[in-house]
Design an enzyme around this catalytic site. Sequence first.
Site, PDB file in Angstrom:
ATOM      1  CG  HIS A 131     -51.072 -14.669 -30.427  1.00  0.00           C
ATOM      2  ND1 HIS A 131     -50.568 -15.945 -30.446  1.00  0.00           N
ATOM      3  CD2 HIS A 131     -50.141 -13.897 -31.036  1.00  0.00           C
ATOM      4  CE1 HIS A 131     -49.382 -15.946 -31.031  1.00  0.00           C
ATOM      5  NE2 HIS A 131     -49.107 -14.714 -31.408  1.00  0.00           N
TER       6      HIS A 131
ATOM      7  CG  ASP B 140     -52.282 -18.973 -29.910  1.00  0.00           C
ATOM      8  OD1 ASP B 140     -53.296 -18.499 -30.456  1.00  0.00           O
ATOM      9  OD2 ASP B 140     -51.277 -18.291 -29.623  1.00  0.00           O
TER      10      ASP B 140
ATOM     11  CB  SER C  34     -47.384 -15.460 -34.256  1.00  0.00           C
ATOM     12  OG  SER C  34     -46.913 -15.297 -32.958  1.00  0.00           O
TER      13      SER C  34
END
Length: 240
Positions: free
Chosen positions: A75, A113, A193
């Site tokens: 992402h 992810d 992230s």
Amino acid sequence: MNKNVVIKSLATLTILTSVTGIGTTLVEEVQQTAKAENNVTKIQDTNIFPYTGVVAFKSATGFVVGKNTILTNKHVSKNYKVGDRITAHPNSDKGNGGIYSIKKIINYPGKEDVSVIQVEERAIERGPKGFNFNDNVTPFKYAAGAKAGERIKVIGYPHPYKNKYVLYESTGPVMSVEGSSIVYSAHTESGNSGSPVLNSNNELVGIHFASDVKNDDNRNAYGVYFTPEIKKFIAENIDK
């Protein structure tokens, strides 16, 4: 924890890429009052290990896993393309390990992810040890494993633009490890992230991608645990 909990809870998670626009204010307000373990340290010197293994995107974090190769989240990488830039372990206005151009992006084929990014070896702007990426960074090694109760640390760039690319380290206990999921109680924010999740020996156990959007003592953070399959994928995509 049931391995489906993380997937089913995505609607209530903060995907921890720093963004502007709808939803940002809510996330920041929630995180400022979070009751998760809040052992957060501002890093003063990013030119020593393990901090030399961390890189900054304009809105997130990544880390070095091999020659000219970094890891982040899917992402995160979906917002980047070949030719875009990353910065090696910046320390606000006190310097960095060089600025490098992305040359290849390879996403993990599974649901996890995880995204491998290869960069050009020669810097656009040099680091303290010259123009070579590999001279200015330190790749992480893998831990043998992780289990509930062990201490971990998450190192990254929360709110990178707002915080002027200051590196922070957050620590806390592992809550559970199941399959490719690792859950821990450590304070994380937008921009974390892609941060490495490390054990007490600064060895990789996983990659951070999200945290709960709720304000109670059970607020957790979530990472992808490095299974043999994920490690194999990473190894196969290290720049040659």
